[in-house]
Design a protein around this motif. Structure first.
Motif, PDB file in Angstrom:
ATOM      1  N   ALA A   1     -27.139 -12.844 -49.031  1.00 30.86           N
ATOM      2  CA  ALA A   1     -27.748 -12.529 -47.740  1.00 30.86           C
ATOM      3  C   ALA A   1     -27.553 -13.668 -46.747  1.00 30.86           C
ATOM      4  O   ALA A   1     -27.198 -13.445 -45.583  1.00 30.86           O
ATOM      5  CB  ALA A   1     -29.231 -12.220 -47.921  1.00 30.86           C
ATOM      6  N   LYS A   2     -27.759 -14.876 -47.208  1.00 34.04           N
ATOM      7  CA  LYS A   2     -27.625 -16.049 -46.335  1.00 34.04           C
ATOM      8  C   LYS A   2     -26.181 -16.209 -45.849  1.00 34.04           C
ATOM      9  O   LYS A   2     -25.941 -16.443 -44.665  1.00 34.04           O
ATOM     10  CB  LYS A   2     -28.074 -17.293 -47.107  1.00 34.04           C
ATOM     11  CG  LYS A   2     -28.181 -18.537 -46.288  1.00 34.04           C
ATOM     12  CD  LYS A   2     -28.761 -19.658 -47.149  1.00 34.04           C
ATOM     13  CE  LYS A   2     -28.785 -20.962 -46.392  1.00 34.04           C
ATOM     14  NZ  LYS A   2     -29.324 -22.050 -47.215  1.00 34.04           N
ATOM     15  N   ALA A   3     -25.217 -16.056 -46.740  1.00 38.58           N
ATOM     16  CA  ALA A   3     -23.805 -16.220 -46.375  1.00 38.58           C
ATOM     17  C   ALA A   3     -23.350 -15.131 -45.396  1.00 38.58           C
ATOM     18  O   ALA A   3     -22.665 -15.425 -44.416  1.00 38.58           O
ATOM     19  CB  ALA A   3     -22.924 -16.207 -47.629  1.00 38.58           C
ATOM     20  N   LEU A   4     -23.741 -13.889 -45.651  1.00 39.03           N
ATOM     21  CA  LEU A   4     -23.331 -12.799 -44.763  1.00 39.03           C
ATOM     22  C   LEU A   4     -23.964 -12.939 -43.387  1.00 39.03           C
ATOM     23  O   LEU A   4     -23.306 -12.704 -42.371  1.00 39.03           O
ATOM     24  CB  LEU A   4     -23.689 -11.445 -45.379  1.00 39.03           C
ATOM     25  CG  LEU A   4     -22.840 -11.035 -46.581  1.00 39.03           C
ATOM     26  CD1 LEU A   4     -23.462  -9.841 -47.292  1.00 39.03           C
ATOM     27  CD2 LEU A   4     -21.409 -10.732 -46.168  1.00 39.03           C
TER      28      LEU A   4
ATOM     29  N   ALA B   1     -14.017  -2.753 -39.588  1.00 42.05           N
ATOM     30  CA  ALA B   1     -13.497  -4.104 -39.328  1.00 42.05           C
ATOM     31  C   ALA B   1     -14.493  -5.165 -39.771  1.00 42.05           C
ATOM     32  O   ALA B   1     -14.105  -6.173 -40.382  1.00 42.05           O
ATOM     33  CB  ALA B   1     -13.171  -4.264 -37.840  1.00 42.05           C
ATOM     34  N   VAL B   2     -15.772  -4.951 -39.496  1.00 41.42           N
ATOM     35  CA  VAL B   2     -16.806  -5.917 -39.911  1.00 41.42           C
ATOM     36  C   VAL B   2     -16.866  -5.980 -41.433  1.00 41.42           C
ATOM     37  O   VAL B   2     -16.924  -7.066 -42.019  1.00 41.42           O
ATOM     38  CB  VAL B   2     -18.177  -5.540 -39.309  1.00 41.42           C
ATOM     39  CG1 VAL B   2     -19.309  -6.312 -39.966  1.00 41.42           C
ATOM     40  CG2 VAL B   2     -18.175  -5.770 -37.806  1.00 41.42           C
ATOM     41  N   GLN B   3     -16.838  -4.824 -42.083  1.00 41.33           N
ATOM     42  CA  GLN B   3     -16.887  -4.794 -43.550  1.00 41.33           C
ATOM     43  C   GLN B   3     -15.669  -5.493 -44.146  1.00 41.33           C
ATOM     44  O   GLN B   3     -15.797  -6.289 -45.068  1.00 41.33           O
ATOM     45  CB  GLN B   3     -16.992  -3.347 -44.040  1.00 41.33           C
ATOM     46  CG  GLN B   3     -17.262  -3.208 -45.517  1.00 41.33           C
ATOM     47  CD  GLN B   3     -16.005  -3.200 -46.365  1.00 41.33           C
ATOM     48  OE1 GLN B   3     -14.944  -2.704 -45.947  1.00 41.33           O
ATOM     49  NE2 GLN B   3     -16.089  -3.754 -47.546  1.00 41.33           N
TER      50      GLN B   3
ATOM     51  N   ARG C   1     -25.068 -15.768 -41.961  1.00 39.27           N
ATOM     52  CA  ARG C   1     -24.555 -16.964 -41.300  1.00 39.27           C
ATOM     53  C   ARG C   1     -23.120 -16.769 -40.811  1.00 39.27           C
ATOM     54  O   ARG C   1     -22.797 -17.114 -39.677  1.00 39.27           O
ATOM     55  CB  ARG C   1     -24.628 -18.162 -42.254  1.00 39.27           C
ATOM     56  CG  ARG C   1     -24.238 -19.484 -41.617  1.00 39.27           C
ATOM     57  CD  ARG C   1     -24.371 -20.681 -42.563  1.00 39.27           C
ATOM     58  NE  ARG C   1     -23.479 -20.556 -43.706  1.00 39.27           N
ATOM     59  CZ  ARG C   1     -23.876 -20.415 -44.972  1.00 39.27           C
ATOM     60  NH1 ARG C   1     -25.141 -20.387 -45.276  1.00 39.27           N
ATOM     61  NH2 ARG C   1     -22.994 -20.304 -45.945  1.00 39.27           N
ATOM     62  N   ARG C   2     -22.262 -16.196 -41.637  1.00 39.57           N
ATOM     63  CA  ARG C   2     -20.844 -16.090 -41.283  1.00 39.57           C
ATOM     64  C   ARG C   2     -20.474 -14.842 -40.481  1.00 39.57           C
ATOM     65  O   ARG C   2     -19.486 -14.847 -39.751  1.00 39.57           O
ATOM     66  CB  ARG C   2     -19.994 -16.130 -42.551  1.00 39.57           C
ATOM     67  CG  ARG C   2     -20.068 -17.445 -43.291  1.00 39.57           C
ATOM     68  CD  ARG C   2     -19.147 -17.427 -44.490  1.00 39.57           C
ATOM     69  NE  ARG C   2     -19.485 -18.488 -45.418  1.00 39.57           N
ATOM     70  CZ  ARG C   2     -18.969 -18.599 -46.627  1.00 39.57           C
ATOM     71  NH1 ARG C   2     -18.069 -17.707 -47.049  1.00 39.57           N
ATOM     72  NH2 ARG C   2     -19.320 -19.581 -47.426  1.00 39.57           N
ATOM     73  N   HIS C   3     -21.270 -13.772 -40.643  1.00 33.25           N
ATOM     74  CA  HIS C   3     -20.863 -12.500 -40.032  1.00 33.25           C
ATOM     75  C   HIS C   3     -21.960 -11.822 -39.217  1.00 33.25           C
ATOM     76  O   HIS C   3     -21.710 -10.778 -38.609  1.00 33.25           O
ATOM     77  CB  HIS C   3     -20.348 -11.536 -41.105  1.00 33.25           C
ATOM     78  CG  HIS C   3     -19.255 -12.137 -41.926  1.00 33.25           C
ATOM     79  ND1 HIS C   3     -17.961 -12.270 -41.462  1.00 33.25           N
ATOM     80  CD2 HIS C   3     -19.275 -12.705 -43.166  1.00 33.25           C
ATOM     81  CE1 HIS C   3     -17.228 -12.868 -42.396  1.00 33.25           C
ATOM     82  NE2 HIS C   3     -18.001 -13.146 -43.426  1.00 33.25           N
ATOM     83  N   GLY C   4     -23.167 -12.373 -39.246  1.00 37.29           N
ATOM     84  CA  GLY C   4     -24.258 -11.811 -38.454  1.00 37.29           C
ATOM     85  C   GLY C   4     -24.765 -10.470 -38.941  1.00 37.29           C
ATOM     86  O   GLY C   4     -25.340  -9.710 -38.166  1.00 37.29           O
TER      87      GLY C   4
ATOM     88  N   GLY D   1     -26.833  -8.356 -42.322  1.00 35.99           N
ATOM     89  CA  GLY D   1     -27.648  -8.503 -43.516  1.00 35.99           C
ATOM     90  C   GLY D   1     -26.958  -7.918 -44.735  1.00 35.99           C
ATOM     91  O   GLY D   1     -25.964  -7.184 -44.628  1.00 35.99           O
ATOM     92  N   LEU D   2     -27.498  -8.224 -45.886  1.00 37.02           N
ATOM     93  CA  LEU D   2     -26.930  -7.743 -47.141  1.00 37.02           C
ATOM     94  C   LEU D   2     -26.998  -6.220 -47.241  1.00 37.02           C
ATOM     95  O   LEU D   2     -26.030  -5.579 -47.655  1.00 37.02           O
ATOM     96  CB  LEU D   2     -27.653  -8.405 -48.317  1.00 37.02           C
ATOM     97  CG  LEU D   2     -27.153  -8.118 -49.722  1.00 37.02           C
ATOM     98  CD1 LEU D   2     -25.657  -8.382 -49.865  1.00 37.02           C
ATOM     99  CD2 LEU D   2     -27.944  -8.947 -50.732  1.00 37.02           C
ATOM    100  N   SER D   3     -28.100  -5.621 -46.851  1.00 43.47           N
ATOM    101  CA  SER D   3     -28.204  -4.153 -46.887  1.00 43.47           C
ATOM    102  C   SER D   3     -27.207  -3.516 -45.927  1.00 43.47           C
ATOM    103  O   SER D   3     -26.605  -2.483 -46.247  1.00 43.47           O
ATOM    104  CB  SER D   3     -29.623  -3.698 -46.539  1.00 43.47           C
ATOM    105  OG  SER D   3     -30.518  -4.082 -47.551  1.00 43.47           O
ATOM    106  N   GLU D   4     -27.035  -4.121 -44.761  1.00 44.31           N
ATOM    107  CA  GLU D   4     -26.062  -3.599 -43.805  1.00 44.31           C
ATOM    108  C   GLU D   4     -24.650  -3.658 -44.405  1.00 44.31           C
ATOM    109  O   GLU D   4     -23.893  -2.693 -44.298  1.00 44.31           O
ATOM    110  CB  GLU D   4     -26.091  -4.384 -42.487  1.00 44.31           C
ATOM    111  CG  GLU D   4     -27.282  -4.097 -41.621  1.00 44.31           C
ATOM    112  CD  GLU D   4     -28.524  -4.900 -41.976  1.00 44.31           C
ATOM    113  OE1 GLU D   4     -29.514  -4.771 -41.252  1.00 44.31           O
ATOM    114  OE2 GLU D   4     -28.525  -5.642 -42.972  1.00 44.31           O
TER     115      GLU D   4
END
Length: 143
Positions: free
Chosen positions: A29-32, A108-110, A34-37, A39-42
């Motif tokens: 969750a923290k990495a996603l 693209a985000v995924q 921080r790097r991509h804006g 959340g993990l569920s998203e």
């Protein structure tokens, strides 16, 4: 092994899995974020939508796949829609059925976030394997 001893062993096993899960989920969750804006569920929702036929899933299917209740998945999808990553569509056969559909921007985000997810997951599991309290769980879970 007696039933009481087996129950204690099951409890200890489950407690270890919960600790491992919590640590890994927190890092992901923290990495996603921080790097991509996102959340993990998203991220998980986008992954399931990207793999789904026609890039769409009924809201209840998505809820089941990512382990959320109907209300939580509705809020999640609303956030994804607001960001332009998904859109809602009505089921052509049953107008009560609502689908969420991944957009090109969502794909693209995924795609961009996937390497972060994989890298962080591997690092988290490697760290857990080095922890004497968690190593036995990784031995059982990893081939």
């Amino acid at each position: 092994m007696s039933a009481g001893t087996e129950a204690m062993a099951d409890g200890a096993l489950w407690d270890g899995i919960v600790v491992l899960h919590g640590r890994v989920e927190h890092r992901l969750a923290k990495a996603l974020q921080r790097r991509h804006g996102i959340g993990l569920s998203e991220y998980r929702a986008l992954c399931h939508l990207a793999r789904a036929e026609d890039g769409e899933l009924r809201m209840q299917e998505l809820a089941d796949l990512i382990g959320l209740n109907q209300s939580s998945v509705s809020r999640l999808v609303a956030r994804l829609e607001s960001a332009g990553l998904t859109r809602r569509a009505m089921c052509p056969k049953d107008r009560r059925g609502v689908y969420t559909v991944i957009t090109d921007e969502g794909r693209a985000v995924q795609d961009k976030a996937a390497p972060t997810y994989v890298e962080t997951l591997t690092e988290s599991l490697d760290e857990a394997a080095a922890d004497p309290a968690l190593a036995p769980f990784l031995t059982r879970l990893r081939p």
